[in-house]
Design a protein around this motif. Structure first.
Motif, PDB file in Angstrom:
ATOM      1  N   MET A 113     -34.110 -46.403 -15.002  1.00  0.00           N
ATOM      2  CA  MET A 113     -34.617 -47.452 -14.891  1.00  0.00           C
ATOM      3  C   MET A 113     -35.554 -47.334 -13.903  1.00  0.00           C
ATOM      4  N   GLU A 114     -35.497 -46.483 -12.835  1.00  0.00           N
ATOM      5  CA  GLU A 114     -36.624 -46.101 -11.700  1.00  0.00           C
ATOM      6  C   GLU A 114     -38.046 -45.547 -11.681  1.00  0.00           C
ATOM      7  N   LYS A 115     -37.877 -45.063 -12.956  1.00  0.00           N
ATOM      8  CA  LYS A 115     -38.878 -44.689 -14.315  1.00  0.00           C
ATOM      9  C   LYS A 115     -39.911 -45.457 -14.253  1.00  0.00           C
ATOM     10  N   GLN A 116     -39.235 -46.906 -14.786  1.00  0.00           N
ATOM     11  CA  GLN A 116     -39.887 -47.687 -15.756  1.00  0.00           C
ATOM     12  C   GLN A 116     -40.004 -48.572 -14.579  1.00  0.00           C
ATOM     13  N   ILE A 117     -39.050 -48.986 -13.502  1.00  0.00           N
ATOM     14  CA  ILE A 117     -40.482 -49.528 -12.210  1.00  0.00           C
ATOM     15  C   ILE A 117     -40.630 -48.671 -11.312  1.00  0.00           C
ATOM     16  N   ASP A 118     -41.076 -47.514 -11.559  1.00  0.00           N
ATOM     17  CA  ASP A 118     -42.766 -47.435 -10.772  1.00  0.00           C
ATOM     18  C   ASP A 118     -43.793 -47.082 -11.869  1.00  0.00           C
ATOM     19  N   ARG A 119     -44.062 -47.041 -12.438  1.00  0.00           N
ATOM     20  CA  ARG A 119     -44.372 -47.451 -13.779  1.00  0.00           C
ATOM     21  C   ARG A 119     -45.293 -48.538 -13.518  1.00  0.00           C
ATOM     22  N   LYS A 154     -56.691 -60.072  -4.598  1.00  0.00           N
ATOM     23  CA  LYS A 154     -56.149 -58.569  -4.279  1.00  0.00           C
ATOM     24  C   LYS A 154     -54.571 -59.347  -3.525  1.00  0.00           C
ATOM     25  N   ASP A 155     -53.734 -58.717  -4.391  1.00  0.00           N
ATOM     26  CA  ASP A 155     -51.996 -59.658  -4.173  1.00  0.00           C
ATOM     27  C   ASP A 155     -51.385 -60.861  -3.802  1.00  0.00           C
ATOM     28  N   ARG A 156     -52.768 -61.810  -4.713  1.00  0.00           N
ATOM     29  CA  ARG A 156     -52.112 -62.843  -3.634  1.00  0.00           C
ATOM     30  C   ARG A 156     -50.880 -62.932  -5.302  1.00  0.00           C
ATOM     31  N   ILE A 157     -51.181 -62.361  -6.376  1.00  0.00           N
ATOM     32  CA  ILE A 157     -49.421 -61.938  -6.771  1.00  0.00           C
ATOM     33  C   ILE A 157     -49.029 -61.262  -6.401  1.00  0.00           C
ATOM     34  N   LYS A 158     -47.214 -61.612  -6.427  1.00  0.00           N
ATOM     35  CA  LYS A 158     -46.873 -60.441  -5.586  1.00  0.00           C
ATOM     36  C   LYS A 158     -45.257 -60.977  -6.906  1.00  0.00           C
ATOM     37  N   VAL A 159     -44.832 -59.365  -7.331  1.00  0.00           N
ATOM     38  CA  VAL A 159     -43.727 -59.417  -8.185  1.00  0.00           C
ATOM     39  C   VAL A 159     -42.947 -58.361  -7.286  1.00  0.00           C
ATOM     40  N   ILE A 160     -41.999 -58.463  -7.083  1.00  0.00           N
ATOM     41  CA  ILE A 160     -40.770 -58.793  -6.817  1.00  0.00           C
ATOM     42  C   ILE A 160     -39.625 -57.972  -7.425  1.00  0.00           C
ATOM     43  N   ILE A 161     -39.539 -57.372  -7.893  1.00  0.00           N
ATOM     44  CA  ILE A 161     -38.041 -56.218  -8.968  1.00  0.00           C
ATOM     45  C   ILE A 161     -36.951 -56.255  -8.218  1.00  0.00           C
ATOM     46  N   VAL A 162     -35.537 -56.913  -8.971  1.00  0.00           N
ATOM     47  CA  VAL A 162     -34.893 -56.848  -8.475  1.00  0.00           C
ATOM     48  C   VAL A 162     -33.836 -56.196  -9.326  1.00  0.00           C
ATOM     49  N   GLY A 163     -33.207 -55.126  -8.774  1.00  0.00           N
ATOM     50  CA  GLY A 163     -32.440 -54.091  -9.530  1.00  0.00           C
ATOM     51  C   GLY A 163     -30.990 -54.285 -10.104  1.00  0.00           C
ATOM     52  N   GLY A 166     -46.624 -54.651  -6.286  1.00  0.00           N
ATOM     53  CA  GLY A 166     -45.386 -55.070  -7.090  1.00  0.00           C
ATOM     54  C   GLY A 166     -44.296 -54.278  -6.026  1.00  0.00           C
ATOM     55  N   PHE A 167     -43.014 -54.852  -5.577  1.00  0.00           N
ATOM     56  CA  PHE A 167     -42.502 -54.485  -4.901  1.00  0.00           C
ATOM     57  C   PHE A 167     -40.777 -53.885  -5.409  1.00  0.00           C
ATOM     58  N   PHE A 168     -40.392 -53.211  -5.128  1.00  0.00           N
ATOM     59  CA  PHE A 168     -38.443 -53.600  -5.532  1.00  0.00           C
ATOM     60  C   PHE A 168     -37.517 -53.357  -4.543  1.00  0.00           C
ATOM     61  N   VAL A 169     -36.287 -54.151  -4.885  1.00  0.00           N
ATOM     62  CA  VAL A 169     -35.587 -54.462  -4.162  1.00  0.00           C
ATOM     63  C   VAL A 169     -34.178 -54.482  -4.813  1.00  0.00           C
ATOM     64  N   LYS A 170     -32.795 -54.020  -3.922  1.00  0.00           N
ATOM     65  CA  LYS A 170     -31.446 -53.587  -4.578  1.00  0.00           C
ATOM     66  C   LYS A 170     -30.763 -54.572  -4.986  1.00  0.00           C
ATOM     67  N   ASP A 171     -30.661 -55.416  -3.879  1.00  0.00           N
ATOM     68  CA  ASP A 171     -29.978 -56.622  -4.054  1.00  0.00           C
ATOM     69  C   ASP A 171     -30.835 -57.746  -2.981  1.00  0.00           C
ATOM     70  N   ASP A 172     -29.266 -58.939  -3.894  1.00  0.00           N
ATOM     71  CA  ASP A 172     -30.336 -60.619  -3.311  1.00  0.00           C
ATOM     72  C   ASP A 172     -30.132 -60.344  -1.970  1.00  0.00           C
ATOM     73  N   ILE A 173     -30.224 -59.573  -1.666  1.00  0.00           N
ATOM     74  CA  ILE A 173     -30.174 -59.307   0.416  1.00  0.00           C
ATOM     75  C   ILE A 173     -31.391 -59.021   0.529  1.00  0.00           C
ATOM     76  N   GLU A 174     -31.639 -57.965   0.515  1.00  0.00           N
ATOM     77  CA  GLU A 174     -33.042 -57.085   0.258  1.00  0.00           C
ATOM     78  C   GLU A 174     -34.125 -58.686   0.292  1.00  0.00           C
ATOM     79  N   LEU A 175     -33.554 -58.632  -0.701  1.00  0.00           N
ATOM     80  CA  LEU A 175     -34.551 -60.152  -1.495  1.00  0.00           C
ATOM     81  C   LEU A 175     -34.820 -60.858  -0.109  1.00  0.00           C
ATOM     82  N   LYS A 176     -34.326 -61.249   0.224  1.00  0.00           N
ATOM     83  CA  LYS A 176     -34.888 -62.286   1.292  1.00  0.00           C
ATOM     84  C   LYS A 176     -35.500 -61.898   2.770  1.00  0.00           C
TER      85      LYS A 176
END
Length: 213
Positions: free
Chosen positions: A9-15, A199-208, A27-37
């Protein structure tokens, strides 16, 4: 989670995040709802205007209540007692919002966004208008390519969403897409976003974790 599954999963998210950057999206990755907020607090200024698109993910992560209780001008399309005309006005206001937030139906490892919409009120602000667009998505929505994205959305996301909305379509009986012409059809706008001029107008946050459909 099994350590080898976590590694995959980590490799997929990194790609995926690397390719989002190549496509002029953040692109961003957060582990959970707390990190998301916590991340949302960093990305969105207080007193700014926030629009929202249909998203079960935002309810599951508590983001809707986060905006309702925060120091923001929240264009709340979900508030009790809202009329259809008031909701239509919010859809128009979304185009001039400082931030428009929703989820995405699928996210490819190539850094592409794939979405199907009923009336365009969700995908249109993604494409143009708001100063920034934030998409919150679970790891379950990451797919290899656009072909897999379309299969996922047509045969999984859309039938479930149509069922949630009590639509009278073939997919709510069969459980998969028939590419119907039903008056209740929710698959009207098929949108692929492969990049951005700004650049970076769209930001994607991936939650784990798995979220939404």
């Amino acid at each position: 989670m099994d350590k080898d599954v976590l590694w995959y999963m980590e490799k997929q998210i990194d790609r995926t995040i690397d390719n989002l950057k190549k496509n002029n999206m953040a692109g961003f990755f957060v582990k959970d709802d707390i990190e998301l907020k916590a991340l949302l607090k960093e990305l969105i200024s207080e007193n700014s205007t926030i629009g929202v698109g249909d998203s079960m993910t935002l309810f599951e992560t508590g983001v809707i209540e986060f905006f309702r209780n925060g120091n923001y001008v929240f264009l709340d399309k979900y508030r009790d007692g809202i009329t259809s005309e008031e909701k239509r006005q919010i859809y128009i206001q979304n185009f001039s919002s400082d931030t428009f937030i929703c989820s995405t139906n699928a996210l490819t490892e190539n850094g592409e966004l794939y979405n199907i919409d009923g009336n365009g009120s969700r995908v249109a602000p993604m494409i143009y208008g708001p100063k920034q667009v934030i998409l919150v998505t679970g790891v379950n929505k990451i797919v290899k390519d656009i072909e897999q994205a379309e299969k996922r959305v047509r045969n999984y996301s859309a039938p479930i969403d149509a069922k949630r909305l009590n639509k009278k379509t073939p997919c709510t009986t069969l459980g998969y897409c028939m590419d119907c012409n039903s008056p209740d059809r929710i698959c009207n706008d098929f949108i692929i976003i492969r990049g951005q001029f700004i650049k970076d107008r769209i930001k994607v946050i991936i939650v784990g974790k798995e979220l939404g459909y």
